[in-house]
Write an enzyme that holds these catalytic residues in place. Structure first.
Site, PDB file in Angstrom:
ATOM      1  N   MET A  30      36.328  48.842  29.343  1.00 10.47           N
ATOM      2  CA  MET A  30      37.352  49.235  28.366  1.00 10.47           C
ATOM      3  C   MET A  30      36.702  49.513  27.004  1.00 10.47           C
ATOM      4  O   MET A  30      37.369  49.464  25.968  1.00 10.47           O
ATOM      5  CB  MET A  30      38.415  48.153  28.255  1.00 10.47           C
ATOM      6  CG  MET A  30      39.171  47.963  29.572  1.00 10.47           C
ATOM      7  SD  MET A  30      40.815  47.339  29.371  1.00 10.47           S
ATOM      8  CE  MET A  30      40.485  45.772  28.616  1.00 10.47           C
ATOM      9  N   LEU A  33      31.469  48.285  23.820  1.00  5.46           N
ATOM     10  CA  LEU A  33      30.418  47.818  24.727  1.00  5.46           C
ATOM     11  C   LEU A  33      29.408  46.916  24.031  1.00  5.46           C
ATOM     12  O   LEU A  33      29.142  47.062  22.838  1.00  5.46           O
ATOM     13  CB  LEU A  33      29.720  49.030  25.348  1.00  5.46           C
ATOM     14  CG  LEU A  33      30.647  49.984  26.103  1.00  5.46           C
ATOM     15  CD1 LEU A  33      29.851  51.155  26.677  1.00  5.46           C
ATOM     16  CD2 LEU A  33      31.409  49.274  27.213  1.00  5.46           C
ATOM     17  N   ALA A  35      25.905  43.892  25.136  1.00  2.00           N
ATOM     18  CA  ALA A  35      24.788  43.677  26.076  1.00  2.00           C
ATOM     19  C   ALA A  35      25.265  43.258  27.475  1.00  2.00           C
ATOM     20  O   ALA A  35      24.592  43.537  28.470  1.00  2.00           O
ATOM     21  CB  ALA A  35      23.841  42.634  25.504  1.00  2.00           C
ATOM     22  N   HIS A  37      27.937  44.403  29.083  1.00  2.00           N
ATOM     23  CA  HIS A  37      28.238  45.651  29.798  1.00  2.00           C
ATOM     24  C   HIS A  37      26.937  46.342  30.234  1.00  2.00           C
ATOM     25  O   HIS A  37      26.854  46.913  31.326  1.00  2.00           O
ATOM     26  CB  HIS A  37      29.025  46.613  28.903  1.00  2.00           C
ATOM     27  CG  HIS A  37      30.388  46.129  28.502  1.00  2.00           C
ATOM     28  ND1 HIS A  37      30.694  45.749  27.218  1.00  2.00           N
ATOM     29  CD2 HIS A  37      31.531  45.973  29.216  1.00  2.00           C
ATOM     30  CE1 HIS A  37      31.958  45.382  27.151  1.00  2.00           C
ATOM     31  NE2 HIS A  37      32.491  45.504  28.353  1.00  2.00           N
ATOM     32  N   GLN A  61      47.338  47.150  32.221  1.00  2.99           N
ATOM     33  CA  GLN A  61      46.868  45.779  32.475  1.00  2.99           C
ATOM     34  C   GLN A  61      47.113  44.838  31.300  1.00  2.99           C
ATOM     35  O   GLN A  61      46.734  43.670  31.348  1.00  2.99           O
ATOM     36  CB  GLN A  61      45.402  45.764  32.890  1.00  2.99           C
ATOM     37  CG  GLN A  61      44.419  46.036  31.772  1.00  2.99           C
ATOM     38  CD  GLN A  61      43.008  46.190  32.319  1.00  2.99           C
ATOM     39  OE1 GLN A  61      42.714  47.137  33.034  1.00  2.99           O
ATOM     40  NE2 GLN A  61      42.139  45.249  32.011  1.00  2.99           N
ATOM     41  N   LEU A 149      30.796  38.674  36.321  1.00  3.33           N
ATOM     42  CA  LEU A 149      31.347  37.418  36.852  1.00  3.33           C
ATOM     43  C   LEU A 149      32.068  36.631  35.762  1.00  3.33           C
ATOM     44  O   LEU A 149      32.719  35.631  36.055  1.00  3.33           O
ATOM     45  CB  LEU A 149      30.234  36.583  37.489  1.00  3.33           C
ATOM     46  CG  LEU A 149      29.613  37.230  38.738  1.00  3.33           C
ATOM     47  CD1 LEU A 149      28.422  36.416  39.237  1.00  3.33           C
ATOM     48  CD2 LEU A 149      30.657  37.391  39.847  1.00  3.33           C
ATOM     49  N   ASP A 151      34.625  37.704  34.301  1.00  6.59           N
ATOM     50  CA  ASP A 151      36.018  37.912  34.726  1.00  6.59           C
ATOM     51  C   ASP A 151      36.067  37.614  36.222  1.00  6.59           C
ATOM     52  O   ASP A 151      36.252  38.517  37.048  1.00  6.59           O
ATOM     53  CB  ASP A 151      36.439  39.341  34.410  1.00  6.59           C
ATOM     54  CG  ASP A 151      36.338  39.630  32.922  1.00  6.59           C
ATOM     55  OD1 ASP A 151      37.246  39.248  32.185  1.00  6.59           O
ATOM     56  OD2 ASP A 151      35.312  40.203  32.491  1.00  6.59           O
ATOM     57  N   GLN A 154      39.057  38.588  38.375  1.00 10.63           N
ATOM     58  CA  GLN A 154      39.074  40.045  38.544  1.00 10.63           C
ATOM     59  C   GLN A 154      38.079  40.464  39.630  1.00 10.63           C
ATOM     60  O   GLN A 154      38.385  41.290  40.491  1.00 10.63           O
ATOM     61  CB  GLN A 154      38.713  40.705  37.213  1.00 10.63           C
ATOM     62  CG  GLN A 154      38.453  42.187  37.291  1.00 10.63           C
ATOM     63  CD  GLN A 154      38.250  42.804  35.922  1.00 10.63           C
ATOM     64  OE1 GLN A 154      39.209  43.079  35.225  1.00 10.63           O
ATOM     65  NE2 GLN A 154      37.021  43.007  35.529  1.00 10.63           N
ATOM     66  N   SER A 186      31.963  39.004  24.697  1.00 10.31           N
ATOM     67  CA  SER A 186      33.245  39.635  24.998  1.00 10.31           C
ATOM     68  C   SER A 186      33.588  40.603  23.874  1.00 10.31           C
ATOM     69  O   SER A 186      33.277  40.324  22.704  1.00 10.31           O
ATOM     70  CB  SER A 186      34.341  38.563  25.097  1.00 10.31           C
ATOM     71  OG  SER A 186      35.616  39.159  24.981  1.00 10.31           O
TER      72      SER A 186
HETATM   73  P1  AMP Z   1      35.822  44.971  29.881  1.00 16.11           P
HETATM   74  O1  AMP Z   1      35.349  46.116  29.060  1.00 16.11           O
HETATM   75  O2  AMP Z   1      36.028  43.723  29.117  1.00 16.11           O
HETATM   76  O3  AMP Z   1      36.990  45.341  30.760  1.00 16.11           O
HETATM   77  O4  AMP Z   1      34.644  44.646  30.863  1.00 16.11           O
HETATM   78  C1  AMP Z   1      34.078  45.632  31.691  1.00 16.11           C
HETATM   79  C2  AMP Z   1      33.149  44.985  32.675  1.00 16.11           C
HETATM   80  O5  AMP Z   1      32.117  44.312  31.971  1.00 16.11           O
HETATM   81  C3  AMP Z   1      33.847  43.912  33.537  1.00 16.11           C
HETATM   82  O6  AMP Z   1      33.322  43.988  34.852  1.00 16.11           O
HETATM   83  C4  AMP Z   1      33.472  42.642  32.848  1.00 16.11           C
HETATM   84  O7  AMP Z   1      33.488  41.525  33.706  1.00 16.11           O
HETATM   85  C5  AMP Z   1      32.045  42.975  32.404  1.00 16.11           C
HETATM   86  N1  AMP Z   1      31.648  42.084  31.314  1.00 16.11           N
HETATM   87  C6  AMP Z   1      32.328  41.822  30.161  1.00 16.11           C
HETATM   88  N2  AMP Z   1      31.690  40.892  29.429  1.00 16.11           N
HETATM   89  C7  AMP Z   1      30.574  40.557  30.127  1.00 16.11           C
HETATM   90  C8  AMP Z   1      29.505  39.632  29.907  1.00 16.11           C
HETATM   91  N3  AMP Z   1      29.465  38.860  28.820  1.00 16.11           N
HETATM   92  N4  AMP Z   1      28.524  39.545  30.832  1.00 16.11           N
HETATM   93  C9  AMP Z   1      28.558  40.326  31.957  1.00 16.11           C
HETATM   94  N5  AMP Z   1      29.551  41.212  32.225  1.00 16.11           N
HETATM   95  C10 AMP Z   1      30.543  41.315  31.329  1.00 16.11           C
END
Ligand code: AMP
Length: 284
Positions: A30, A33, A35, A37, A61, A149, A151, A154, A186
């Site tokens: 989403m 971005l 590290a 991502h 969502q 992981l 999430d 999810q 996050s």
């Molecule tokens: P989001 O943009 O928050 O929807 O996340 C997109 C993808 O990046 C999802 O698969 C998340 O689980 C993953 N993600 C988000 N934060 C992290 C993190 N700190 N470490 C690893 N993957 C992440």
């Protein structure tokens, strides 16, 4: 790196790759971005020939419209980061492109996995996630798709959809990237004030305490949860949404501290909702 926002254009590029026999890795995001991502991107780059990142703040969502409105957007920086990390295509659609038909919406759900934990506080959230991810899988035709992981629920819900509906791809779970104090990275962290950011560091400290007390022999699940709750709440303004101990596959509540468990939490720090989890192997 190619940035596309139209489906036809995306499909043409994918058709070309597929006809050359290239494998495709897909990382749905989403945006905003960081590290974490990019860990998905790096996993994709080592496991597949071509990597696609999608950036789409998916309205279906968000159960809370305020959360949707406040979701951070940072497209310019996102594109720079993707370029730097060797992403091949960024798919950047708008809402109309992803949801042309709002009159007869579809609903997907896996009740056993999604009616509790985040699903309880965020009704409709996982239905929205499954809807968008299913659409994006059809559009990007990946060989493998990469999910964090962090999430965890999810990750399980999407893995179960792929298994149930025979999507022709593998789901890969990528470990959580953390800040130096252990807080999970996050996109929402930027919304924390300095004081709230300090409070948020209680989360990784709670996980450290969780492991320490298990090592010290604690096996009473109710008492264990109380110790962890007390640690989070004493003298802090943090609010607990949930703190649960479940099995890591079906996400059902554990009665006993044995085998592999998932300790999963969601908290509110100010207005910001943060989630985290750890899989812990309980020694005999
Ligand atoms: P989001 O943009 O928050 O929807 O996340 C997109 C993808 O990046 C999802 O698969 C998340 O689980 C993953 N993600 C988000 N934060 C992290 C993190 N700190 N470490 C690893 N993957 C992440």
């Amino acid at each position: 790196m190619i940035v596309v926002s139209k489906i036809d254009e995306l499909k043409k590029l994918i058709y070309d790759w597929k006809s050359q026999g290239q494998t495709i890795g897909f990382c749905p995001t989403m945006g905003s971005l960081h590290a974490g991502h990019m860990d998905l991107v790096q996993s994709s780059k080592t496991q597949t020939d071509k990597t696609i990142v999608s950036i789409f703040v998916n309205p279906t969502q968000f159960n809370d419209p305020k959360d949707f409105e406040k979701y951070p957007v940072n497209t310019e920086n996102d594109l720079l980061l993707c370029e730097k990390n060797g992403v091949d295509i960024v798919f950047l659609p708008d809402v109309k492109t992803m949801y042309p038909d709002t009159k007869t919406p579809i609903q997907l759900s896996i009740p056993k996995l999604q009616n509790h934990l985040c699903g309880r506080t965020r009704p409709g959230h996982f239905e929205g996630v499954l809807q968008i991810v299913a659409k994006l899988f059809h559009l990007t035709e990946p060989t493998k798709a990469f999910f964090g992981l962090k999430d965890y629920q999810q990750f399980r819900v999407i893995s179960a959809m792929v298994e149930n509906l025979n999507f022709p791809l593998d789901i890969v779970g990528v470990p959580t990237r953390r800040e130096t104090d252990g807080l999970a990275m996050s996109s929402r962290n930027v919304r924390l004030s300095t004081k709230e950011r300090e409070t948020a560091s209680l989360i990784p400290r709670m996980f450290a305490l969780a492991k320490k007390t298990i090592q010290a022999g604690e096996r009473d699940i109710k008492l264990w949860k109380e110790i962890l709750r007390d640690f989070l709440l004493t003298g802090s303004s943090l609010r607990i949404d949930y703190l649960e101990v479940v099995d890591p596959i079906e996400l059902q509540p554990k009665e006993k501290l044995e085998g592999e468990i998932l300790l999963a939490i969601a908290v509110f720090v100010g207005e910001v909702r943060l989630i985290d989890n750890q899989v812990i192997e309980i020694p005999n």
